[in-house]
Design a protein around this motif. Structure first.
Motif, PDB file in Angstrom:
ATOM      1  N   CYS A 195     -16.282   7.116  55.851  1.00  0.00           N
ATOM      2  CA  CYS A 195     -15.612   7.723  56.887  1.00  0.00           C
ATOM      3  C   CYS A 195     -16.228   7.262  58.132  1.00  0.00           C
ATOM      4  O   CYS A 195     -17.236   6.422  57.884  1.00  0.00           O
ATOM      5  CB  CYS A 195     -16.178   9.285  56.941  1.00  0.00           C
ATOM      6  SG  CYS A 195     -15.777   9.922  55.506  1.00  0.00           S
ATOM      7  N   CYS A 255     -19.704  13.205  58.814  1.00  0.00           N
ATOM      8  CA  CYS A 255     -18.420  13.381  58.554  1.00  0.00           C
ATOM      9  C   CYS A 255     -18.417  14.974  57.803  1.00  0.00           C
ATOM     10  O   CYS A 255     -19.001  14.838  56.659  1.00  0.00           O
ATOM     11  CB  CYS A 255     -17.618  12.514  58.072  1.00  0.00           C
ATOM     12  SG  CYS A 255     -15.915  12.689  58.066  1.00  0.00           S
ATOM     13  N   HIS A 304     -15.465  15.945  56.354  1.00  0.00           N
ATOM     14  CA  HIS A 304     -14.320  15.627  55.729  1.00  0.00           C
ATOM     15  C   HIS A 304     -13.390  16.948  55.724  1.00  0.00           C
ATOM     16  O   HIS A 304     -12.790  17.164  54.769  1.00  0.00           O
ATOM     17  CB  HIS A 304     -14.693  15.453  54.208  1.00  0.00           C
ATOM     18  CG  HIS A 304     -15.973  14.657  53.889  1.00  0.00           C
ATOM     19  ND1 HIS A 304     -16.072  13.310  54.474  1.00  0.00           N
ATOM     20  CD2 HIS A 304     -17.071  15.038  53.154  1.00  0.00           C
ATOM     21  CE1 HIS A 304     -17.117  12.942  54.039  1.00  0.00           C
ATOM     22  NE2 HIS A 304     -17.796  13.946  53.399  1.00  0.00           N
ATOM     23  N   CYS A 353     -11.399   9.711  58.362  1.00  0.00           N
ATOM     24  CA  CYS A 353     -11.994  10.327  57.122  1.00  0.00           C
ATOM     25  C   CYS A 353     -11.436   9.846  55.743  1.00  0.00           C
ATOM     26  O   CYS A 353     -10.443   9.896  55.217  1.00  0.00           O
ATOM     27  CB  CYS A 353     -12.059  11.907  56.925  1.00  0.00           C
ATOM     28  SG  CYS A 353     -12.855  12.757  55.533  1.00  0.00           S
ATOM     29  N   ALA A 354     -12.436   9.144  55.055  1.00  0.00           N
ATOM     30  CA  ALA A 354     -11.982   8.608  53.806  1.00  0.00           C
ATOM     31  C   ALA A 354     -11.915   9.495  52.960  1.00  0.00           C
ATOM     32  O   ALA A 354     -10.966   9.198  51.916  1.00  0.00           O
ATOM     33  CB  ALA A 354     -13.128   7.692  53.134  1.00  0.00           C
ATOM     34  N   VAL A 355     -12.474  10.622  52.889  1.00  0.00           N
ATOM     35  CA  VAL A 355     -12.226  11.731  51.835  1.00  0.00           C
ATOM     36  C   VAL A 355     -10.887  12.298  52.125  1.00  0.00           C
ATOM     37  O   VAL A 355      -9.932  12.568  51.186  1.00  0.00           O
ATOM     38  CB  VAL A 355     -13.179  12.771  51.810  1.00  0.00           C
ATOM     39  CG1 VAL A 355     -12.633  13.988  51.117  1.00  0.00           C
ATOM     40  CG2 VAL A 355     -14.460  12.308  51.425  1.00  0.00           C
TER      41      VAL A 355
HETATM   42 ZN   LIG Z   1     -15.212  12.261  56.069  1.00  0.00          ZN
END
Ligand SMILES: [Zn+2]
Ligand SMILES: Nc1nc2c(ncn2[C@@H]2O[C@H](COP(=O)(O)OP(=O)(O)O)[C@@H](O)[C@H]2O)c(=O)[nH]1
Ligand SMILES: [Mg+2]
Length: 302
Positions: A256, A261, A263, A269-271
């Motif tokens: 992220c 983060c 999420h 945000c990677a999630v």
């Molecule tokens: Zn995130």
């Protein structure tokens, strides 16, 4: 000197199971343990000596990998999360909650679905089979082994035996899902009581319920006879630990943008991105969000 594993502790005695077999050796601990503030636990691998009266002395506690508090047990490394497919029905929220706790305890987990023999014919049965397939696909894609079993007709028990081999295993699951029946099916001759009404222990009450390890025949590892993770709140976790207890969040290739983060709403945000791409299941993400809410609730109360 021989080595073995403490399977039971009672009234100052430790009962040691020698890996080579033979009857349990009843041992006292060395006096020095007390002085050093060490105390052998069920699950400890130990070196012991045999005394003349057929008893023994625990001479040394071999390095401990982990220690659980409820039940108090050392070196438990595999959680066997038991859910029935019917009566009670599969509960994904509870499953994800158990997984947060096993990940936090650094234990691996296998998911065991029981009562497969009880799925009825017809529409109701078909819906259950679809749910079971969904669960199997989802959790095995995350990296958890999912085993479909029946304690009544023996389905999946060989696969389960293989999964448990070489581990100190701990069962977890709601009452009535078939935990005791499963252990009885794995260990011929054992007769744990089934249909037992579990007694809820009051919070903070130190009722000592001693745990015993049952050896699964044929080199199949050990199983604790007392289920674990009975108090499933998130009080012992930090806020950012919850996300890291979701294996597929933790293992995302990108990270992220913001440290810390949550999420939930942050840009880049990677999630959230992985969820959009279908790499993270809706049900898992939704449970993550509701656990975060629950965590905040708990912290507000303290
Ligand atoms: Zn995130
Ligand atoms: N049909 C069927 N019933 C089961 C199976 N496993 C457990 N049961 C029944 O489910 C009830 C609860 O089982 P029990 O082992 O006591 O569950 P526990 O509370 O998790 O230990 C009992 O009536 C068992 O006979 C199974 O594989 N198939
Ligand atoms: Mg039981």
């Amino acid at each position: 000197m021989p080595e073995g594993l403490i399977v039971k502790a009672l009234s100052g005695y430790y009962y040691v199971h020698n890996f080579e077999g033979g009857p349990l050796v009843q041992c006292r601990g060395r006096g020095i343990f007390k002085k050093r503030g060490e105390s052998p636990l069920v699950g400890d691998r130990v070196v012991y000596s045999e005394t003349e009266n057929g008893e023994g002395t625990v001479e040394e506690i071999l390095p401990r990998q982990s220690e659980l508090i409820r039940p108090q047990i050392a070196n438990a490394d595999l959680a066997v999360l038991v859910f029935s497919v019917i009566r009670p029905e599969l509960n994904f929220i509870l499953l994800d909650k158990f997984l947060v706790h096993t990940e936090h305890a650094l234990m691996d987990a296998v998911i065991v679905l029981t009562k497969m023999d009880r799925i009825p014919d017809g529409e109701e049965g078909e819906a259950i089979r679809r749910t079971v397939e969904e669960a199997r696909n989802l959790y095995s894609s995350i990296g958890y082994q999912v085993i479909l079993t029946s304690a009544h007709d023996g389905e999946g028990l060989d696969e389960l035996r293989t999964a448990l081999a070489g581990h100190i295993n701990m069962l977890a699951g709601q009452s009535g899902v078939g935990k005791s029946s499963l252990v009885n099916a794995l260990v011929p001759g054992l007769k744990l009581e089934t249909n037992e009404i579990s007694v809820k222990l009051g919070r903070g009450k130190h009722t000592t319920r001693h745990v015993e390890l049952v050896s699964i025949p044929g080199g199949g590892g050990y199983m604790a006879d007392t289920p674990g993770f009975s108090q499933l709140d998130f009080g012992e976790l930090g806020i950012d630990e919850i996300a890291s207890c979701f294996r597929e969040f933790r293992e995302l290739p990108s990270s992220c943008k913001f440290r810390g983060c949550s999420h939930t709403h942050e840009p880049h945000c990677a999630v959230l991105q992985a969820k959009e791409q279908g790499l993270i299941a809706e049900s898992r993400y939704n449970n993550y969000v509701s656990f975060m809410t629950e965590w905040k609730e708990i912290k507000r109360r303290y």
